[in-house]
Design a protein around this motif. Structure first.
Motif, PDB file in Angstrom:
ATOM      1  N   UNK A   1       0.846  -1.195   0.000  1.00  0.00           N
ATOM      2  CA  UNK A   1       0.000   0.000   0.000  1.00  0.00           C
ATOM      3  C   UNK A   1       0.883   1.247   0.000  1.00  0.00           C
ATOM      4  N   UNK A   2       0.681   2.108  -0.947  1.00  0.00           N
ATOM      5  CA  UNK A   2       1.487   3.308  -1.052  1.00  0.00           C
ATOM      6  C   UNK A   2       1.211   4.256   0.096  1.00  0.00           C
ATOM      7  N   UNK A   3       2.283   4.703   0.768  1.00  0.00           N
ATOM      8  CA  UNK A   3       2.133   5.646   1.876  1.00  0.00           C
ATOM      9  C   UNK A   3       2.084   7.082   1.384  1.00  0.00           C
ATOM     10  N   UNK A   4       2.210   7.279   0.007  1.00  0.00           N
ATOM     11  CA  UNK A   4       2.103   8.636  -0.530  1.00  0.00           C
ATOM     12  C   UNK A   4       0.643   9.096  -0.534  1.00  0.00           C
ATOM     13  N   UNK A   5      -0.285   8.135  -0.457  1.00  0.00           N
ATOM     14  CA  UNK A   5      -1.695   8.477  -0.394  1.00  0.00           C
ATOM     15  C   UNK A   5      -2.138   8.518   1.061  1.00  0.00           C
ATOM     16  N   UNK A   6      -3.129   9.349   1.377  1.00  0.00           N
ATOM     17  CA  UNK A   6      -3.625   9.401   2.771  1.00  0.00           C
ATOM     18  C   UNK A   6      -4.244   8.066   3.155  1.00  0.00           C
ATOM     19  N   UNK A   7      -4.087   7.692   4.415  1.00  0.00           N
ATOM     20  CA  UNK A   7      -4.640   6.430   4.905  1.00  0.00           C
ATOM     21  C   UNK A   7      -5.820   6.717   5.815  1.00  0.00           C
ATOM     22  N   UNK A   8      -6.930   6.030   5.561  1.00  0.00           N
ATOM     23  CA  UNK A   8      -8.119   6.173   6.384  1.00  0.00           C
ATOM     24  C   UNK A   8      -8.348   4.862   7.148  1.00  0.00           C
ATOM     25  N   UNK A   9      -8.665   4.944   8.436  1.00  0.00           N
ATOM     26  CA  UNK A   9      -8.942   3.727   9.201  1.00  0.00           C
ATOM     27  C   UNK A   9     -10.024   2.880   8.519  1.00  0.00           C
ATOM     28  N   UNK A  10      -9.826   1.572   8.530  1.00  0.00           N
ATOM     29  CA  UNK A  10     -10.751   0.673   7.846  1.00  0.00           C
ATOM     30  C   UNK A  10     -12.171   0.790   8.388  1.00  0.00           C
ATOM     31  N   UNK A  11     -12.313   0.875   9.709  1.00  0.00           N
ATOM     32  CA  UNK A  11     -13.654   0.976  10.292  1.00  0.00           C
ATOM     33  C   UNK A  11     -14.342   2.252   9.832  1.00  0.00           C
ATOM     34  N   UNK A  12     -13.596   3.341   9.743  1.00  0.00           N
ATOM     35  CA  UNK A  12     -14.167   4.596   9.247  1.00  0.00           C
ATOM     36  C   UNK A  12     -14.643   4.435   7.810  1.00  0.00           C
ATOM     37  N   UNK A  13     -13.831   3.770   6.986  1.00  0.00           N
ATOM     38  CA  UNK A  13     -14.211   3.583   5.587  1.00  0.00           C
ATOM     39  C   UNK A  13     -15.504   2.781   5.461  1.00  0.00           C
ATOM     40  N   UNK A  14     -15.635   1.733   6.275  1.00  0.00           N
ATOM     41  CA  UNK A  14     -16.829   0.897   6.213  1.00  0.00           C
ATOM     42  C   UNK A  14     -18.061   1.666   6.694  1.00  0.00           C
ATOM     43  N   UNK A  15     -17.944   2.301   7.865  1.00  0.00           N
ATOM     44  CA  UNK A  15     -19.080   3.048   8.413  1.00  0.00           C
ATOM     45  C   UNK A  15     -19.455   4.218   7.507  1.00  0.00           C
ATOM     46  N   UNK A  16     -18.447   4.928   7.040  1.00  0.00           N
ATOM     47  CA  UNK A  16     -18.663   6.074   6.166  1.00  0.00           C
ATOM     48  C   UNK A  16     -19.330   5.632   4.868  1.00  0.00           C
ATOM     49  N   UNK A 169      -7.582  11.763  -1.466  1.00  0.00           N
ATOM     50  CA  UNK A 169      -8.367  11.570  -0.247  1.00  0.00           C
ATOM     51  C   UNK A 169      -9.680  10.850  -0.559  1.00  0.00           C
ATOM     52  N   UNK A 170     -10.331  11.231  -1.649  1.00  0.00           N
ATOM     53  CA  UNK A 170     -11.572  10.567  -2.048  1.00  0.00           C
ATOM     54  C   UNK A 170     -11.303   9.095  -2.346  1.00  0.00           C
ATOM     55  N   UNK A 171     -10.238   8.827  -3.115  1.00  0.00           N
ATOM     56  CA  UNK A 171      -9.897   7.449  -3.491  1.00  0.00           C
ATOM     57  C   UNK A 171      -9.583   6.615  -2.258  1.00  0.00           C
ATOM     58  N   UNK A 172      -8.932   7.219  -1.255  1.00  0.00           N
ATOM     59  CA  UNK A 172      -8.536   6.476  -0.057  1.00  0.00           C
ATOM     60  C   UNK A 172      -9.731   5.947   0.726  1.00  0.00           C
ATOM     61  N   UNK A 173     -10.908   6.552   0.546  1.00  0.00           N
ATOM     62  CA  UNK A 173     -12.099   6.100   1.256  1.00  0.00           C
ATOM     63  C   UNK A 173     -12.681   4.825   0.637  1.00  0.00           C
ATOM     64  N   UNK A 174     -12.207   4.446  -0.553  1.00  0.00           N
ATOM     65  CA  UNK A 174     -12.742   3.273  -1.236  1.00  0.00           C
ATOM     66  C   UNK A 174     -11.754   2.111  -1.276  1.00  0.00           C
ATOM     67  N   UNK A 175     -10.586   2.277  -0.662  1.00  0.00           N
ATOM     68  CA  UNK A 175      -9.609   1.201  -0.629  1.00  0.00           C
ATOM     69  C   UNK A 175      -9.945   0.197   0.472  1.00  0.00           C
ATOM     70  N   UNK A 176      -9.557  -1.067   0.273  1.00  0.00           N
ATOM     71  CA  UNK A 176      -9.863  -2.115   1.252  1.00  0.00           C
ATOM     72  C   UNK A 176      -8.631  -2.587   2.014  1.00  0.00           C
ATOM     73  N   UNK A 177      -7.458  -2.183   1.575  1.00  0.00           N
ATOM     74  CA  UNK A 177      -6.246  -2.590   2.292  1.00  0.00           C
ATOM     75  C   UNK A 177      -6.190  -1.888   3.643  1.00  0.00           C
ATOM     76  N   UNK A 178      -5.560  -2.547   4.603  1.00  0.00           N
ATOM     77  CA  UNK A 178      -5.437  -1.931   5.926  1.00  0.00           C
ATOM     78  C   UNK A 178      -4.130  -2.365   6.577  1.00  0.00           C
ATOM     79  N   UNK A 179      -3.678  -1.592   7.543  1.00  0.00           N
ATOM     80  CA  UNK A 179      -2.456  -1.895   8.268  1.00  0.00           C
ATOM     81  C   UNK A 179      -2.745  -2.942   9.342  1.00  0.00           C
ATOM     82  N   UNK A 180      -1.717  -3.652   9.825  1.00  0.00           N
ATOM     83  CA  UNK A 180      -1.931  -4.687  10.860  1.00  0.00           C
ATOM     84  C   UNK A 180      -2.608  -4.135  12.110  1.00  0.00           C
TER      85      UNK A 180
END
Length: 200
Positions: A1-16, A169-180
């Motif tokens: 996962x590229x760290x050049x893009x903003x990372x959004x917590x997975x739970x936030x992405x799902x709820x959002x 930022x918009x794209x980061x809300x639709x990604x499914x990868x997450x950190x450990x």
């Protein structure tokens, strides 16, 4: 996962994501209801759906059931995305990046308030009011106001998201990868920690 893009917590992405989808469907059907039975300010040529009030009510009830989870997340783990104690002071820095971030946080907060207003007032309405032409009820007027504010905030929220974070930022809300450390296996532990911390 590229760290050049903003990372959004997975739970936030799902709820959002779930809340955004249901909210948009509720907004669309709310306008359809307004267009069918009210239309005092604007009316467009939409096909008539006999049970449009019931359809809107279904989306509204679904939103009522799932929105509290996003609200809890927002006011605890996502609090930095809402109004801060120094937000008014930062609004004086017009044009600077922090000014845009502050406006974005204010819009996020107003969205939660408007959604709450729309949900509470919607539960107080009766389905027979609008078909009977009873447009004067206070609960209906407040419900309409809540959806109008929520709709405006949704558009501003999207524009602000692009302004402060760009398309990335918009794209980061639709990604499914997450950190450990963001693994779903740890969510219950975080909830338990929150409940334990709030005990008197």
């Amino acid at each position: 996962m590229s760290r050049s893009r903003p990372y959004q917590p997975l739970l936030l992405r799902i709820l959002h994501g779930f809340n955004a989808l249901i909210a948009v469907l509720a907004i669309i059907t709310s306008f359809w209801v307004y267009n069918t039975y009210d239309g005092r300010l604007i009316r467009i040529a939409l096909p008539k759906i006999n049970d449009i009030i019931g359809i809107h009510g279904t989306f509204g009830l679904t939103f009522l059931l799932i929105m509290p989870a996003l609200a809890i997340y927002s006011f605890h783990w996502g609090q930095k995305r809402l109004v801060q104690a120094d937000s008014l002071a930062k609004l004086t820095q017009v044009g600077k990046p922090i000014w845009w971030y502050t406006l974005h946080r204010i819009v996020n907060t107003v969205m939660l308030i408007a959604a709450t207003l729309a949900l509470i007032t919607g539960r107080q309405m009766k389905e027979e009011w609008l078909p009977a032409g009873e447009l004067h009820h206070t609960w209906y007027q407040l419900h309409l106001l809540g959806w109008v504010i929520l709709t405006c905030c949704l558009f501003i929220h999207l524009l602000m998201s692009v302004k402060v974070g760009g398309i990335a930022l918009i794209v980061s809300m639709f990604e499914w990868q997450h950190t450990p450390e963001d693994s779903p296996r740890l969510w219950w532990q975080k909830v338990r920690s929150l409940l334990h911390r709030e005990k008197p």
